[in-house]
Motif scaffolding. Sequence first.
Motif, PDB file in Angstrom:
ATOM      1  N   VAL A  79       0.830  -1.208   0.000  1.00 20.86           N
ATOM      2  CA  VAL A  79       0.000   0.000   0.000  1.00 20.86           C
ATOM      3  C   VAL A  79       0.869   1.265   0.000  1.00 20.86           C
ATOM      4  O   VAL A  79       0.666   2.176  -0.806  1.00 20.86           O
ATOM      5  CB  VAL A  79      -0.968   0.011   1.216  1.00 20.86           C
ATOM      6  N   SER A  80       1.866   1.308   0.891  1.00 21.45           N
ATOM      7  CA  SER A  80       2.640   2.554   0.986  1.00 21.45           C
ATOM      8  C   SER A  80       3.512   2.769  -0.257  1.00 21.45           C
ATOM      9  O   SER A  80       3.672   3.897  -0.706  1.00 21.45           O
ATOM     10  CB  SER A  80       3.461   2.589   2.275  1.00 21.45           C
ATOM     11  N   THR A  81       4.053   1.699  -0.832  1.00 26.56           N
ATOM     12  CA  THR A  81       4.885   1.885  -2.027  1.00 26.56           C
ATOM     13  C   THR A  81       4.068   2.466  -3.181  1.00 26.56           C
ATOM     14  O   THR A  81       4.501   3.412  -3.853  1.00 26.56           O
ATOM     15  CB  THR A  81       5.541   0.552  -2.453  1.00 26.56           C
ATOM     16  N   VAL A  82       2.878   1.910  -3.397  1.00 26.67           N
ATOM     17  CA  VAL A  82       2.020   2.408  -4.477  1.00 26.67           C
ATOM     18  C   VAL A  82       1.633   3.868  -4.222  1.00 26.67           C
ATOM     19  O   VAL A  82       1.754   4.719  -5.104  1.00 26.67           O
ATOM     20  CB  VAL A  82       0.749   1.533  -4.616  1.00 26.67           C
ATOM     21  N   LEU A  83       1.181   4.156  -2.978  1.00 24.91           N
ATOM     22  CA  LEU A  83       0.724   5.510  -2.669  1.00 24.91           C
ATOM     23  C   LEU A  83       1.857   6.533  -2.737  1.00 24.91           C
ATOM     24  O   LEU A  83       1.692   7.617  -3.306  1.00 24.91           O
ATOM     25  CB  LEU A  83       0.067   5.545  -1.280  1.00 24.91           C
ATOM     26  N   VAL A  84       3.014   6.192  -2.173  1.00 24.90           N
ATOM     27  CA  VAL A  84       4.135   7.147  -2.171  1.00 24.90           C
ATOM     28  C   VAL A  84       4.542   7.460  -3.612  1.00 24.90           C
ATOM     29  O   VAL A  84       4.715   8.618  -3.994  1.00 24.90           O
ATOM     30  CB  VAL A  84       5.346   6.602  -1.367  1.00 24.90           C
ATOM     31  N   THR A 111       3.678  11.111   2.840  1.00 23.14           N
ATOM     32  CA  THR A 111       2.761   9.996   2.576  1.00 23.14           C
ATOM     33  C   THR A 111       3.297   8.712   3.193  1.00 23.14           C
ATOM     34  O   THR A 111       2.564   7.944   3.821  1.00 23.14           O
ATOM     35  CB  THR A 111       2.599   9.787   1.060  1.00 23.14           C
ATOM     36  N   SER A 112       4.597   8.477   3.005  1.00 20.36           N
ATOM     37  CA  SER A 112       5.212   7.262   3.526  1.00 20.36           C
ATOM     38  C   SER A 112       5.065   7.185   5.044  1.00 20.36           C
ATOM     39  O   SER A 112       4.668   6.156   5.599  1.00 20.36           O
ATOM     40  CB  SER A 112       6.685   7.245   3.121  1.00 20.36           C
ATOM     41  N   MET A 113       5.359   8.300   5.713  1.00 26.43           N
ATOM     42  CA  MET A 113       5.270   8.344   7.171  1.00 26.43           C
ATOM     43  C   MET A 113       3.829   8.101   7.642  1.00 26.43           C
ATOM     44  O   MET A 113       3.576   7.283   8.525  1.00 26.43           O
ATOM     45  CB  MET A 113       5.733   9.716   7.687  1.00 26.43           C
ATOM     46  N   VAL A 114       2.887   8.843   7.036  1.00 27.67           N
ATOM     47  CA  VAL A 114       1.484   8.749   7.442  1.00 27.67           C
ATOM     48  C   VAL A 114       0.942   7.346   7.177  1.00 27.67           C
ATOM     49  O   VAL A 114       0.231   6.756   8.003  1.00 27.67           O
ATOM     50  CB  VAL A 114       0.636   9.819   6.711  1.00 27.67           C
ATOM     51  N   CYS A 115       1.288   6.789   6.030  1.00 28.76           N
ATOM     52  CA  CYS A 115       0.864   5.431   5.654  1.00 28.76           C
ATOM     53  C   CYS A 115       1.313   4.399   6.682  1.00 28.76           C
ATOM     54  O   CYS A 115       0.518   3.599   7.165  1.00 28.76           O
ATOM     55  CB  CYS A 115       1.524   5.049   4.332  1.00 28.76           C
ATOM     56  N   PRO A 170      11.382   3.718   8.041  1.00 36.01           N
ATOM     57  CA  PRO A 170      12.272   4.156   6.940  1.00 36.01           C
ATOM     58  C   PRO A 170      12.250   3.233   5.728  1.00 36.01           C
ATOM     59  O   PRO A 170      13.237   3.155   5.002  1.00 36.01           O
ATOM     60  CB  PRO A 170      13.656   4.157   7.604  1.00 36.01           C
ATOM     61  N   LYS A 171      11.124   2.551   5.435  1.00 35.08           N
ATOM     62  CA  LYS A 171      11.116   1.513   4.408  1.00 35.08           C
ATOM     63  C   LYS A 171      11.315   2.002   2.978  1.00 35.08           C
ATOM     64  O   LYS A 171      11.730   1.235   2.118  1.00 35.08           O
ATOM     65  CB  LYS A 171       9.829   0.683   4.495  1.00 35.08           C
ATOM     66  N   SER A 172      11.025   3.275   2.701  1.00 28.38           N
ATOM     67  CA  SER A 172      11.102   3.738   1.311  1.00 28.38           C
ATOM     68  C   SER A 172      12.463   4.307   0.917  1.00 28.38           C
ATOM     69  O   SER A 172      12.681   4.640  -0.241  1.00 28.38           O
ATOM     70  CB  SER A 172      10.022   4.790   1.041  1.00 28.38           C
TER      71      SER A 172
END
Lengths: 116, 230
Positions: free
Chosen positions: A94-99, B105-109, B129-131
């Motif tokens: 989810v986060s990869t797609v959204l980011v 977005t990454s943080m909030v997600c 810190p996954k992204s």
Amino acid sequence: MKFMKQFGIILFITFLGEVLKAVIPLPIPASIYGLMLMLIALMTGIVKIEDVKQAGRFLIEVMPMMFIPAAVGIIAAWPVLEPILGSVVIITIVSTVLVMGIAGRVTQFVNRIGRK
Amino acid sequence: MKEIISNSTFFGVMICIISYEIGLIIKRKWKKSFLNPLLISIVIVILILLAFHVDYDKFNEGAKYLSYLLTPATVCLAIPLYEQIALLKSNWKGIVAGISAGVLTSMVCVLGMSMLFQLSHEEYVTLLPKSITTAIGMGISEEMGGIVTITVAVIIVTGVLGNVIAELVCKLFRITDPIAKGIGIGTAAHAVGTSKALEMGEIEGAMSSLAVAVAGLMTVIAASIFAQFL
């Protein structure tokens, strides 16, 4: 010889990145310092693009292969990963797609306003 | 066989290169975007290690020489970036806005879904810190008290996933501008995604390289704030 000289310049800048990392107490890796140093060196003309281009292109081209050993490392991390696997997988997807989507859309949106 | 492989200095690098070439051949033959050479090669190497009961550490004793090149290769990402520096200067507002939005977005997600799945603080900061690029992510995870091995695994999975789905996501979100594509890919999937962006085009690659560095730096600050929320 030319290729090795270029590689030498690249390693020298990488080493300077390591020096910065050792001196500055921030969680920033040598590679990011090195990237910034290389950009500054190219922009100021200290390093000419011809002096690093071929070796640099080669390294960038084979870069995907360099991720294989670390990715295979998942089999070593598996025992700790397994208990929370389900939520980790969902969060990752989810986060990869959204980011990716949001960062891209915002850039596109702001740039289009700027061009009008 | 297991002993020979385990004691070999060259097996690790060799098997990575050969399996990547196999991945390229498969990709060329069927031309499907999910047939990603990187993904295929990872699967092949894992299967071979499992089949011959080779320990990861033994494999990595040889394979680490491939990883060794990753730092100088990342430094070289400055080269495509330098070649597109004019584009960076004329589009900097959108670029900064896009990367900031992506990091947020990454943080909030991760925060939202960690709450949803009732993860512990330790698990939450592990994923935060996954992204971003592994080296920065590891540092953040360690500092916040996360589980570093999982952080590394999740960062790599994120990168490979981003690499595989990059074209699909751009289509889905109707991102057509090459600058925006690069920023999206680099912000979401660090250097592994960037290798895909570089295949897509010079502008995509350069912007993705930039996003890796900037998103990484922004996340250092953002993660230290967000770590307090759960």
